[in-house]
Design a protein around this motif. Structure first.
Motif, PDB file in Angstrom:
ATOM      1  N   THR A 195      38.410  41.529  39.840  1.00  0.00           N
ATOM      2  CA  THR A 195      39.463  40.542  40.102  1.00  0.00           C
ATOM      3  C   THR A 195      39.456  40.054  41.546  1.00  0.00           C
ATOM      4  O   THR A 195      39.389  40.841  42.483  1.00  0.00           O
ATOM      5  N   VAL A 200      42.618  26.059  43.269  1.00  0.00           N
ATOM      6  CA  VAL A 200      42.655  27.254  42.433  1.00  0.00           C
ATOM      7  C   VAL A 200      41.848  27.035  41.160  1.00  0.00           C
ATOM      8  O   VAL A 200      41.100  27.908  40.715  1.00  0.00           O
ATOM      9  N   SER A 201      41.967  25.845  40.576  1.00  0.00           N
ATOM     10  CA  SER A 201      41.206  25.533  39.371  1.00  0.00           C
ATOM     11  C   SER A 201      39.710  25.627  39.632  1.00  0.00           C
ATOM     12  O   SER A 201      38.955  26.164  38.807  1.00  0.00           O
ATOM     13  N   GLU A 204      38.722  29.327  40.129  1.00  0.00           N
ATOM     14  CA  GLU A 204      38.800  30.035  38.856  1.00  0.00           C
ATOM     15  C   GLU A 204      37.607  29.697  37.958  1.00  0.00           C
ATOM     16  O   GLU A 204      37.030  30.574  37.310  1.00  0.00           O
ATOM     17  N   GLU A 205      37.221  28.434  37.937  1.00  0.00           N
ATOM     18  CA  GLU A 205      36.078  28.021  37.124  1.00  0.00           C
ATOM     19  C   GLU A 205      34.805  28.730  37.579  1.00  0.00           C
ATOM     20  O   GLU A 205      34.014  29.217  36.758  1.00  0.00           O
ATOM     21  N   LEU A 235      35.091  32.566  36.681  1.00  0.00           N
ATOM     22  CA  LEU A 235      34.887  32.822  35.259  1.00  0.00           C
ATOM     23  C   LEU A 235      33.424  32.655  34.869  1.00  0.00           C
ATOM     24  O   LEU A 235      32.903  33.395  34.025  1.00  0.00           O
ATOM     25  N   SER A 270      37.475  37.564  37.200  1.00  0.00           N
ATOM     26  CA  SER A 270      38.798  37.033  36.888  1.00  0.00           C
ATOM     27  C   SER A 270      39.550  36.732  38.178  1.00  0.00           C
ATOM     28  O   SER A 270      39.168  37.189  39.259  1.00  0.00           O
ATOM     29  N   VAL A 271      40.615  35.943  38.039  1.00  0.00           N
ATOM     30  CA  VAL A 271      41.390  35.497  39.196  1.00  0.00           C
ATOM     31  C   VAL A 271      42.861  35.837  38.997  1.00  0.00           C
ATOM     32  O   VAL A 271      43.418  35.629  37.919  1.00  0.00           O
TER      33      VAL A 271
END
Length: 354
Positions: free
Chosen positions: A77, A94-95, A98-99, A102, A107-108
């Motif tokens: 994480t 953040v998007s 996160e991409e 992943l 994980s975020v």
């Protein structure tokens, strides 16, 4: 100091490296399943494993050894502490992170400070109470010393604001603002307003310094009455008063996308003529107004990618010297920033959405 360079065309000419998400989509499985196959873990059915292996071969997928080293240990994480997810810049940032995470099987976990130093420490304690493999933080009041202590436990990267002795990913707030204000001056503007935000951050201060420097270089006296400190609550009465003055500015520089949104709302609610307008920071629907909103684009996806990659690099070399990486900006010209100073060129408020 490290500068990122390159154009969109140059990036487009480089074949994109296959990612774990690409393998998962081709094989029709989850990214976690792909990760298990790559790491030769148990719990994967033979037929499923064969499909994943075939997809890996077809795509030429090569696992990112640095990302895998970041995951080693008891958790996979990454913690992210930002101002607010409602901020257009940080939502996109953040998007993007996160991409990327992943895609590498990570994980975020994110939290927000609400621009408050006390809440920042509470949220930081919650995040770091878990066994993180890395931390990304947009610091409010937390100092370099506290972050350096955390850096002994896991990689730490600051974003948007720098701290001494900590890796940071930023943009040239001063230089980008100078470029924007010079664009106004080139179009004949002499009365130029500045709408900022009441924050303790050096980013807004650097933008205001750039605003003043550009005016001074052009021999334009600083008029403090054309400067508005806009609150985060988007209350636009001060903006409305500024734009409704008989001697209103013919051009306005907004130091953030929230300040720009408040300014647009004030213009659409009132009868003030439309000034030339440039926003520091792009935002959703900026291109669909009439005219479209010209902006200094501090691309959150580029910043997110630079931040993530630096976090991964630190997992390989945790003792490496901190880097201060400056991500380039660009001025996106959509029409609002290109309005001329003559009164007949700006007769009406901003138009409706297209």
């Amino acid at each position: 100091m490290t500068h990122m360079r390159g154009t969109d065309a140059a990036r487009a000419s480089v074949p994109r490296r296959a990612r774990i998400i690409d393998v998962a989509e081709l094989a029709g499985v989850s990214m976690k399943t792909v990760s298990r196959v790559v790491n030769d873990e148990a719990g994967v059915l033979p037929d499923t494993r064969d499909r994943v292996v075939a997809a890996i071969a077809e795509l030429g997928f090569v696992p990112d050894s640095r990302a895998r080293s970041l995951k080693r240990g008891s958790t996979d994480t990454i913690g992210i502490l930002i101002d607010a997810i409602s901020d257009p810049f940080f939502a996109a940032f953040v998007s993007a992170v996160e991409e990327l995470a992943l895609a590498e099987g990570l994980s975020v976990l994110f939290a927000s400070t609400g621009y408050d130093g006390h809440r920042e420490r509470e949220q930081l304690a919650r995040l770091t109470g878990d066994r993180l493999r890395g931390l990304i933080v947009a610091p409010v009041e937390i100092g370099a010393g506290e972050l350096q202590l955390l850096r002994r436990r896991f990689p730490v990267v600051c974003v948007d604001r720098a701290r001494e002795g900590i890796d940071s990913i930023v943009v040239d707030d001063f230089g980008a603002t100078v470029e924007a204000v010079e664009a106004f001056i080139e179009r004949g503007h002499r009365r130029i307003g500045f709408i900022g935000e009441h924050t303790p951050y050096p980013t807004v201060s650097a933008r205001f310094d750039g605003f003043r420097a550009a005016l001074a270089a052009a021999g334009i006296p600083i008029d403090d009455s054309l400067v508005v400190e806009q609150g985060r609550s988007h209350e636009e009465h001060e903006v409305t008063e500024l734009l409704g003055r008989p001697d209103a500015p013919t051009a306005v520089f907004c130091a953030s996308s929230p300040a720009t949104i408040a300014t647009i709302h004030a213009l659409r609610q009132g009868t003030a003529p439309m000034p030339a307008l440039i926003s520091f920071g792009d935002f959703e629907f900026a291109s669909v107004f009439t005219p479209g909103i010209t902006c200094v684009d501090q691309d959150p996806r580029l910043i997110g990618e630079a931040t993530f990659r630096r976090l991964i690099a630190l997992s390989d070399e945790p003792g490496s010297a901190p880097e201060h990486i400056v991500v380039p900006t660009r001025l996106i010209r959509r029409g609002s920033g290109e309005l001329l100073a003559e009164s007949e060129a700006t007769p009406s408020p901003i138009g409706a959405l297209r």
